[in-house]
Write an enzyme that holds these catalytic residues in place. Structure first.
Site, mmCIF file in Angstrom:
data_model
loop_
_atom_site.group_PDB
_atom_site.id
_atom_site.type_symbol
_atom_site.label_atom_id
_atom_site.label_comp_id
_atom_site.label_asym_id
_atom_site.label_seq_id
_atom_site.Cartn_x
_atom_site.Cartn_y
_atom_site.Cartn_z
ATOM 1 N N HIS A 10 -15.897 1.049 -16.596
ATOM 2 C CA HIS A 10 -15.398 2.122 -15.745
ATOM 3 C C HIS A 10 -14.665 1.556 -14.530
ATOM 4 O O HIS A 10 -14.765 0.380 -14.224
ATOM 5 C CB HIS A 10 -16.516 3.059 -15.299
ATOM 6 N N HIS A 12 -13.662 2.558 -10.363
ATOM 7 C CA HIS A 12 -13.807 3.433 -9.200
ATOM 8 C C HIS A 12 -12.553 3.289 -8.356
ATOM 9 O O HIS A 12 -12.110 2.169 -8.093
ATOM 10 C CB HIS A 12 -15.007 3.015 -8.338
ATOM 11 N N TYR A 75 -19.717 2.320 -1.106
ATOM 12 C CA TYR A 75 -20.221 2.510 -2.462
ATOM 13 C C TYR A 75 -19.357 1.751 -3.472
ATOM 14 O O TYR A 75 -19.862 1.024 -4.335
ATOM 15 C CB TYR A 75 -20.257 3.998 -2.801
ATOM 16 N N GLN A 79 -20.452 -1.958 -5.754
ATOM 17 C CA GLN A 79 -20.821 -1.617 -7.125
ATOM 18 C C GLN A 79 -21.295 -2.818 -7.932
ATOM 19 O O GLN A 79 -22.231 -2.720 -8.686
ATOM 20 C CB GLN A 79 -19.631 -0.988 -7.854
#
Length: 92
Positions: A10, A12, A75, A79
């Site tokens: 993934h 971000h 955040y 990660q």
């Protein structure tokens, strides 16, 4: 793109855009443009994904509001590691 982090499964991103742009249109542009750029740069991807989608169909989108921008930046930055070396990095 203000902040980003890429993992194995993934990505971000913290992006800034005008409120008149729909999130679906932003994602359509980001996925389409990045797919074309990656396939042009890496010819094996072009052969493998010719006529198919490079990215998965789904995405999650949220706006800055209930938490502040700095919290989201932290955040994303934390990660995959505790150290922040760059504003956008790729993790193995």
């Amino acid at each position: 793109i203000l902040e980003g982090s890429v993992g194995k499964d993934h990505i971000h991103l913290l992006i800034s855009c005008p409120p008149s742009l729909a999130p679906s249109k932003i994602m359509q542009y980001l996925k389409g443009k990045s797919s074309r750029l990656l396939q042009d740069q890496f010819h094996d991807l072009k052969k493998k994904y010719w006529g198919q989608h490079l990215w998965a169909r789904g995405y999650f989108c949220a706006t800055v509001g209930s938490v502040d921008e700095e919290t989201i930046r932290n955040y994303i930055a934390n990660q995959f590691s505790e150290e922040k070396n760059e504003s956008f990095r790729i993790e193995d």
